[in-house]
Design a protein around this motif. Structure first.
Motif, short mmCIF file in Angstrom:
data_model
loop_
_atom_site.label_atom_id
_atom_site.label_comp_id
_atom_site.label_asym_id
_atom_site.label_seq_id
_atom_site.Cartn_x
_atom_site.Cartn_y
_atom_site.Cartn_z
N LEU A 150 -31.63 -27.56 32.23
CA LEU A 150 -32.46 -28.41 31.37
C LEU A 150 -33.64 -29.04 32.11
O LEU A 150 -34.53 -29.58 31.48
CB LEU A 150 -31.61 -29.52 30.75
N ASP A 151 -33.60 -28.98 33.43
CA ASP A 151 -34.75 -29.42 34.23
C ASP A 151 -34.58 -28.87 35.63
O ASP A 151 -33.72 -29.32 36.38
CB ASP A 151 -34.86 -30.95 34.27
N ALA A 152 -35.41 -27.90 35.98
CA ALA A 152 -35.25 -27.18 37.24
C ALA A 152 -35.42 -28.09 38.45
O ALA A 152 -34.84 -27.84 39.51
CB ALA A 152 -36.25 -26.02 37.31
N GLU A 153 -36.18 -29.15 38.30
CA GLU A 153 -36.45 -30.03 39.44
C GLU A 153 -35.49 -31.22 39.49
O GLU A 153 -35.03 -31.61 40.56
CB GLU A 153 -37.89 -30.56 39.36
N LYS A 154 -35.17 -31.80 38.35
CA LYS A 154 -34.42 -33.07 38.32
C LYS A 154 -32.97 -32.91 37.92
O LYS A 154 -32.21 -33.87 37.99
CB LYS A 154 -35.10 -34.04 37.34
N GLY A 155 -32.57 -31.73 37.46
CA GLY A 155 -31.25 -31.59 36.86
C GLY A 155 -30.11 -31.43 37.84
O GLY A 155 -28.98 -31.80 37.56
N GLY A 156 -30.38 -30.84 39.03
CA GLY A 156 -29.33 -30.61 40.00
C GLY A 156 -28.68 -29.25 39.83
O GLY A 156 -28.60 -28.71 38.73
N SER A 157 -28.22 -28.67 40.97
CA SER A 157 -27.61 -27.34 40.92
C SER A 157 -26.78 -27.10 42.18
O SER A 157 -26.85 -27.86 43.15
CB SER A 157 -28.70 -26.26 40.80
N SER A 182 -23.90 -34.80 32.84
CA SER A 182 -23.96 -33.63 33.72
C SER A 182 -24.04 -34.02 35.18
O SER A 182 -24.54 -35.08 35.55
CB SER A 182 -25.16 -32.76 33.36
N VAL A 183 -23.52 -33.13 36.02
CA VAL A 183 -23.67 -33.19 37.48
C VAL A 183 -24.72 -32.17 37.91
O VAL A 183 -25.57 -32.45 38.75
CB VAL A 183 -22.32 -32.92 38.17
N PHE A 184 -24.62 -30.98 37.34
CA PHE A 184 -25.63 -29.93 37.55
C PHE A 184 -26.25 -29.63 36.19
O PHE A 184 -25.55 -29.27 35.25
CB PHE A 184 -25.01 -28.66 38.12
N ALA A 185 -27.57 -29.78 36.09
CA ALA A 185 -28.25 -29.55 34.82
C ALA A 185 -29.63 -28.94 35.03
O ALA A 185 -30.56 -29.24 34.29
CB ALA A 185 -28.35 -30.84 34.01
N SER A 186 -29.76 -28.10 36.07
CA SER A 186 -31.07 -27.47 36.27
C SER A 186 -31.42 -26.53 35.14
O SER A 186 -32.57 -26.10 35.02
CB SER A 186 -31.11 -26.72 37.61
N ASN A 239 -27.74 -15.19 39.41
CA ASN A 239 -28.28 -15.42 40.75
C ASN A 239 -27.32 -16.22 41.64
O ASN A 239 -27.65 -16.56 42.77
CB ASN A 239 -29.63 -16.13 40.67
N GLY A 240 -26.12 -16.53 41.12
CA GLY A 240 -25.13 -17.27 41.89
C GLY A 240 -25.25 -18.78 41.81
O GLY A 240 -24.49 -19.49 42.46
N THR A 241 -26.16 -19.29 40.99
CA THR A 241 -26.37 -20.73 40.88
C THR A 241 -25.59 -21.32 39.73
O THR A 241 -25.65 -20.81 38.61
CB THR A 241 -27.87 -21.04 40.70
N ILE A 242 -24.85 -22.39 39.99
CA ILE A 242 -24.27 -23.19 38.92
C ILE A 242 -25.35 -24.15 38.46
O ILE A 242 -25.74 -25.07 39.20
CB ILE A 242 -23.02 -23.95 39.39
N ASP A 243 -25.87 -23.94 37.26
CA ASP A 243 -26.96 -24.79 36.78
C ASP A 243 -26.58 -25.60 35.54
O ASP A 243 -27.45 -26.20 34.90
CB ASP A 243 -28.25 -24.00 36.55
N TRP A 244 -25.28 -25.62 35.21
CA TRP A 244 -24.78 -26.55 34.19
C TRP A 244 -23.32 -26.85 34.49
O TRP A 244 -22.50 -25.95 34.60
CB TRP A 244 -24.92 -25.97 32.79
N TYR A 245 -23.00 -28.12 34.65
CA TYR A 245 -21.61 -28.53 34.89
C TYR A 245 -21.48 -30.00 34.53
O TYR A 245 -22.22 -30.84 35.03
CB TYR A 245 -21.22 -28.30 36.35
N CYS A 246 -20.55 -30.28 33.62
CA CYS A 246 -20.23 -31.66 33.26
C CYS A 246 -18.82 -31.96 33.74
O CYS A 246 -17.86 -31.34 33.31
CB CYS A 246 -20.31 -31.85 31.74
N CYS A 247 -18.69 -32.89 34.63
CA CYS A 247 -17.42 -33.29 35.20
C CYS A 247 -17.21 -34.75 34.76
O CYS A 247 -18.09 -35.58 34.94
CB CYS A 247 -17.48 -33.18 36.73
N ASP A 275 -25.29 -38.23 36.04
CA ASP A 275 -25.68 -38.85 34.77
C ASP A 275 -26.99 -38.25 34.25
O ASP A 275 -27.96 -38.95 34.00
CB ASP A 275 -25.80 -40.37 34.94
N TYR A 276 -26.98 -36.94 34.09
CA TYR A 276 -28.16 -36.21 33.62
C TYR A 276 -29.37 -36.45 34.51
O TYR A 276 -30.51 -36.47 34.05
CB TYR A 276 -28.51 -36.60 32.17
#
Length: 610
Positions: A58-65, A52-56, A37-45, A140-141
């Motif tokens: 693991l949590d669609a609301e709180k994880g970030g994307s 993680s910076v983006f972790a939706s 769908n074009g979403t980056i939903d996991w990224y650890c920088c 930070d997750y």
């Protein structure tokens, strides 16, 4: 459980994409998962095991994307730019066709490597399309707050531990926490987004369209030059090369370490507790990776990993094991496991874990995997040095004195130590391979002790690892439970692949643990492992099964099982750890162990077919 996302332009989007609906990009230091769908939903920088910076995922609301897609209904396709790890996501709508080119430039310049630049090029290739971008990092997750400020016209996301700058060719709006943009592209037009880590010597820097185009070409060139070293010309070249490219993506360039997977806590069973952090270096997995890469001709990676391992080995006099089973990618030994209760987990699969307490387990099989890879490196790469040989002797001497201890085994069970057959087998491999090197190279060794111990282990396995009741080799001594790890017995050259005892074992495994070419590790009801819930079939075991059939001369069965396994890959040729009852991919994704087993199975099956 599945609901509706509510980001700008995101209404009607499933909260969690299937794990398999993702591609992987990276810069040999960190990695990101990009959904269809074009979403980056996991990224650890800035590294694989960083928070993680983006972790939706693991949590669609709180994880970030980082959402990026047309703002109209579309059909999507995703593929890798040929022979590279540059990911293309295409969107097909009534009024136009667009694509996102996602990649992370590979650079040897340490200052630019510290930038960890992630580039997203949007191209309208036909007609015209409106797009939306929504960037919502959660540091930070998702536990650290952050603010957004504007610097030189660029949004800068600042948290106590990390600062990211977003440069773009389109204007953004912000609410002080997230930023978004709505823009339209016509045929031939391009928009560019670059997300950089900044701080220290790394200053914000724009990424104009021309520079993005140059970096795209340079990244394509890097991956194609790397892949050109491959010697594989067999039947399954595309799948083998995709697996090789994936293994390279999972390599941490500064140390040569190879992570088991770039993700944490993707569940082995939806809603279950089998959720582990795989962003570390397992000696077993990485040693097998060396085997796979050497087979294809990639000797530099093998050399780097050998150096990494040599630096990890302890020489204590108190009987302490000279190796842990896993390490941090920088070689650190402490990996404390903790839970993140503020994250709901993928599709509600809690707990979410970071760190891995398996670091404290005893798993004797790692010595066989390691010394086998050293043997192969000495044979196919370059002769090992005298210092490496001293290390091998130290390891083998320790194995000779400790091989008969109970341990947690290859599957890292949390149900107590046992005398696992696989652990015995790989201790035999450790000693046998070292003897081969010593004899071929004329190197000094205590061959009398080594040979005596090797033979003792052999007879122990044949006597106590064999079950007359099951007419098969079994999971642990004096037991009756079948275990797919024994598929390694002929692969490790412990037993002839046509030995009657082995063929009856192969038949027993096929009857009890194999389902349509897919192989279960073992039955957790028959052999409790200390955890609740079921699990899917293990893809590495499925590829071991193909190779065991191949070596037994059952080539028609082997080829059919292999071709079936290929149908369980995702649209990009990637595999998670397990495959569920309805063909879905479960567990951390993509998994190195699975891809190295695919390479080995393809190589041996192709050679057997002639």
């Amino acid at each position: 459980m599945p609901g509706i996302a509510r980001g700008p332009g995101g209404a009607g989007t499933p909260r969690y994409l299937p794990v398999s609906e993702h591609g992987l990009i990276g810069d040999l230091r960190s990695a990101a998962l990009v959904g269809t769908n074009g979403t980056i939903d996991w990224y650890c920088c800035t590294r694989f095991d960083a928070p993680s910076v983006f972790a939706s995922l693991l949590d669609a609301e709180k994880g970030g994307s980082f959402e990026l897609a047309p703002d109209v209904p579309t059909r999507t396709k995703q593929f890798y730019f040929p022979d590279t790890n540059v990911l293309i996501t295409r969107f097909i709508a009534d009024d136009g066709v667009g694509e996102i080119q996602d990649f992370m430039p590979i650079t040897d310049d340490s200052r630019e490597a510290d930038r960890h630049r992630l580039i997203r090029r949007v191209v309208c290739v036909r007609g015209s399309l409106p797009f939306r971008a929504y960037v919502a990092p959660r540091f930070d997750y998702g536990a650290q707050p952050h603010t957004v400020r504007t610097e030189h016209g660029c949004p800068v996301f600042e948290s106590p531990s990390l600062t990211l700058a977003l440069t773009s060719s389109v204007a953004f709006e912000t609410d002080g926490r997230d930023v978004w943009s709505l823009f339209k592209l016509h045929e031939g037009e391009t928009a560019v987004f670059a997300l950089d880590r900044i701080g220290g010597d790394v200053e914000p820097r724009a990424c104009p369209r021309s520079e993005a185009a140059d970096l795209f070409e340079a990244t394509v060139r890097y991956w194609r030059q790397w892949l050109s070293q491959s010697r594989y010309r067999g039947r399954w070249r595309e799948m083998v090369h995709r697996s090789a490219l994936t293994l390279k993506l999972l390599t941490y360039a500064p140390t040569g370490a190879i992570v088991a997977a770039p993700t944490t806590s993707l569940p082995e069973q939806i809603g279950g507790e089998r959720n582990w952090d795989y962003r570390y270096v397992w000696i077993r997995d990485a040693a097998f990776c060396v085997y796979a890469l050497l087979r294809l001709g990639f000797t530099d990676e093998a050399r780097s990993f050998m150096q990494f391992l040599t630096e990890r080995i302890r020489r204590a006099d108190d009987g302490t094991a000279p190796l842990q089973i896993l390490y941090g990618i920088d070689g650190r030994c402490e990996l404390p496991e903790r839970e993140l209760p503020h994250l709901e987990g993928y599709l509600g699969s809690a707990p979410v874990r970071v760190g891995n307490q398996a670091v404290d387990q005893l798993q004797l099989d790692i010595y066989g995997a390691l010394i086998d890879s050293i043997y192969l490196y000495d044979k196919w790469g370059e002769p090992i040095s005298s210092a490496h040989w001293d290390t091998v002797c130290h390891l083998v001497d320790w194995v000779c004195g400790n091989w008969d201890q109970p341990d947690e085994g290859i599957w890292e069970t949390r149900g107590g130590r046992k005398n696992f057959l696989y652990s015995r087998l790989m201790c035999w491999v450790a000693i046998e391979r070292a003897i081969r090197v010593a004899r071929r190279r004329g190197l000094p060794a205590d061959l009398l002790r080594w040979s005596r111990t090797r033979d003792t282990i052999y007879f122990r396995i044949m006597q106590r690892g064999w079950s007359n009741e099951r007419n098969a080799f079994v999971q642990h001594e004096d037991g009756s439970v079948l275990d797919a790890s024994v598929l390694m017995m002929p692969l490790a050259k412990f037993i002839s692949p046509t030995d009657p005892k082995w063929l009856s074992t192969l038949d027993a495994l096929g009857e009890e643990l194999v389902s349509d070419s897919l192989v279960y590790r073992y039955d957790p009801q028959a052999s409790p492992d200390g955890l609740q819930g079921e699990e899917g079939t293990f893809s590495i075991c499925s590829f071991w099964y193909v190779e065991a059939l191949t070596r037994a001369g059952r080539l028609d069965d082997a080829r059919l099982a292999f071709e079936k396994m290929l149908t369980y890959a995702n649209h990009l040729g990637l595999y998670a750890e397990e495959i569920g009852r309805t063909g879905e991919q479960n567990g951390n994704f993509p998994q190195a162990f699975t891809h190295l087993a695919l390479i080995s199975a393809a190589f041996n099956l192709d050679r057997a077919l002639g």
